[in-house]
Write a protein that holds these residues in place. Structure first.
Motif, PDB file in Angstrom:
ATOM      1  N   TYR A 245     -12.233 -43.266  42.773  1.00 30.59           N
ATOM      2  CA  TYR A 245     -13.286 -42.717  41.916  1.00 30.59           C
ATOM      3  C   TYR A 245     -12.726 -42.374  40.530  1.00 30.59           C
ATOM      4  CZ  TYR A 245     -16.022 -42.108  46.190  1.00 30.59           C
ATOM      5  OH  TYR A 245     -16.701 -42.329  47.360  1.00 30.59           O
ATOM      6  N   ASP A 246     -13.576 -42.469  39.508  1.00 24.79           N
ATOM      7  CA  ASP A 246     -13.222 -41.938  38.197  1.00 24.79           C
ATOM      8  C   ASP A 246     -13.230 -40.409  38.284  1.00 24.79           C
ATOM      9  OD1 ASP A 246     -13.033 -44.457  37.075  1.00 24.79           O
ATOM     10  OD2 ASP A 246     -15.112 -44.460  36.374  1.00 24.79           O
ATOM     11  N   THR A 247     -12.251 -39.769  37.646  1.00 24.45           N
ATOM     12  CA  THR A 247     -12.140 -38.314  37.746  1.00 24.45           C
ATOM     13  C   THR A 247     -12.038 -37.676  36.369  1.00 24.45           C
ATOM     14  OG1 THR A 247      -9.726 -38.385  37.959  1.00 24.45           O
ATOM     15  CG2 THR A 247     -11.012 -38.443  40.003  1.00 24.45           C
ATOM     16  N   VAL A 248     -12.422 -36.403  36.315  1.00 24.31           N
ATOM     17  CA  VAL A 248     -12.305 -35.578  35.114  1.00 24.31           C
ATOM     18  C   VAL A 248     -11.696 -34.253  35.548  1.00 24.31           C
ATOM     19  CG1 VAL A 248     -13.498 -34.509  33.174  1.00 24.31           C
ATOM     20  CG2 VAL A 248     -14.393 -36.640  34.145  1.00 24.31           C
ATOM     21  N   ASP A 249     -10.661 -33.810  34.837  1.00 28.05           N
ATOM     22  CA  ASP A 249     -10.006 -32.563  35.221  1.00 28.05           C
ATOM     23  C   ASP A 249     -10.504 -31.380  34.387  1.00 28.05           C
ATOM     24  OD1 ASP A 249      -8.540 -32.400  32.770  1.00 28.05           O
ATOM     25  OD2 ASP A 249      -6.922 -33.613  33.595  1.00 28.05           O
ATOM     26  N   GLY A 250     -10.015 -30.196  34.753  1.00 26.70           N
ATOM     27  CA  GLY A 250     -10.510 -28.972  34.133  1.00 26.70           C
ATOM     28  C   GLY A 250     -10.151 -28.791  32.681  1.00 26.70           C
ATOM     29  N   LEU A 251      -9.079 -29.442  32.210  1.00 25.10           N
ATOM     30  CA  LEU A 251      -8.729 -29.314  30.797  1.00 25.10           C
ATOM     31  C   LEU A 251      -9.782 -29.951  29.904  1.00 25.10           C
ATOM     32  CD1 LEU A 251      -4.881 -29.830  30.288  1.00 25.10           C
ATOM     33  CD2 LEU A 251      -6.220 -27.727  30.163  1.00 25.10           C
ATOM     34  N   ALA A 252     -10.484 -30.950  30.412  1.00 24.17           N
ATOM     35  CA  ALA A 252     -11.516 -31.604  29.597  1.00 24.17           C
ATOM     36  C   ALA A 252     -12.591 -30.608  29.179  1.00 24.17           C
ATOM     37  CB  ALA A 252     -12.145 -32.766  30.372  1.00 24.17           C
ATOM     38  N   MET A 253     -13.080 -29.812  30.119  1.00 29.41           N
ATOM     39  CA  MET A 253     -14.091 -28.803  29.803  1.00 29.41           C
ATOM     40  C   MET A 253     -13.501 -27.699  28.944  1.00 29.41           C
ATOM     41  SD  MET A 253     -16.465 -26.599  32.417  1.00 29.41           S
ATOM     42  CE  MET A 253     -17.559 -25.281  31.830  1.00 29.41           C
TER      43      MET A 253
END
Length: 285
Positions: A245-253
């Motif tokens: 899956y494509d993922t986004v981590d907490g640093l992005a937000m």
């Protein structure tokens, strides 16, 4: 005099906001600084009154436990902050009045903008958690026509949030442990759909219980997003990556919401290289 902003909370030593903002200040060569300030609940009103009188104070970011308590201390609330019901950014205007904003929704949505700019015939997000961060995320997703499955340990709280924020929407509020056990649900053809799974809870954070989640609940092609920042690569994200899956981590937000606040404080957009790679290196060193 040097213009300054700061982040307030109790506790506050753990905040990454000074590292983010001062990195951008240095890159831009601004005569400015960004501090952290421990403010206990009983001292919040006095803090706001003293800073209001300081023309060099650009404003502050607000973290726990003050995001609700600062609202009546502002002279004006941005409409999005009012809808979310929390303020994470206060800006001192030129006339000395204070405006409360919430940049959490914008920060959360930033890494999803390219996908949300596309046309879909259906959009669904499974959001795990019903706290303040989840509320900002829900409001942001509702602005983009996303149908929500909002899961919490207390389903009544999740249902009440959905009924308040979008009373005519066809949303769902299962218990959080619904996602802990496998499902044999056969997902339909997902072409043309946008599917998102978000951990908006503290589960999986250092010092917190793990997030119990079975990936049979994740539709093919989903984006998996975890707002936890410590650890950055949570077991939830690691399993999602292993499954493709494509993922986004907490640093992005975290970086996204800071960028929106930085522009309000200092009147210029922060320097953002692709993926904020240099800033991420500073924050994870």
């Amino acid at each position: 005099m040097t213009r300054y902003a700061e982040v307030i909370g109790d506790p506050i030593a753990q905040s990454k906001s000074p590292a983010i903002h001062n990195y951008w200040i240095e890159r831009l060569g601004l005569d400015a600084r960004y501090d952290r300030q421990l403010v206990a609940p009983e001292g919040l009103s006095d803090y706001i009154a003293s800073r209001r009188a300081d023309p060099d104070w650009a404003g502050c970011n607000v973290t726990m436990p003050h995001k609700l308590a600062v609202m009546p201390l502002c002279d004006r609330l941005d409409s999005l902050a009012e809808r979310i019901g929390a303020v994470n950014t206060i800006v001192r205007e030129a006339d000395g009045t204070l405006t409360g904003f919430n940049t959490d929704a914008a920060g959360f949505l930033e890494p999803l903008q390219a996908e949300l700019a596309k046309s879909h015939y259906f959009r669904m997000a499974r959001v795990l958690g019903t706290g303040g961060a989840a509320r900002a995320i829900v409001v942001g997703l509702l602005e983009h026509g996303v149908t929500l499955v909002l899961a919490g340990r207390n389903p009544d709280k999740a249902r009440a949030m959905l009924e308040e924020l979008d009373p005519t929407g066809e949303h769902h509020a299962p218990p959080l442990d619904h996602f802990a056990d496998p499902t044999d649900f056969a997902f339909d053809e997902r072409d043309g759909c946008f599917d998102l799974v978000v951990n908006a809870s503290p589960l999986g954070m250092e010092g917190q219980p793990p997030l119990e989640f079975d990936f049979s609940h994740v539709p093919p092609g989903s984006v998996v997003y975890d707002i936890v920042t410590a650890p950055l690569e949570t077991p939830f994200l690691q399993e999602a990556q292993a499954k493709g899956y494509d993922t986004v981590d907490g640093l992005a937000m975290l970086i996204g919401q800071a960028a929106a606040a930085f522009e309000k404080f200092f009147g210029t957009a922060p320097p953002r290289d692709k993926g904020d790679a240099r800033l991420r290196a500073v924050l994870t060193a």
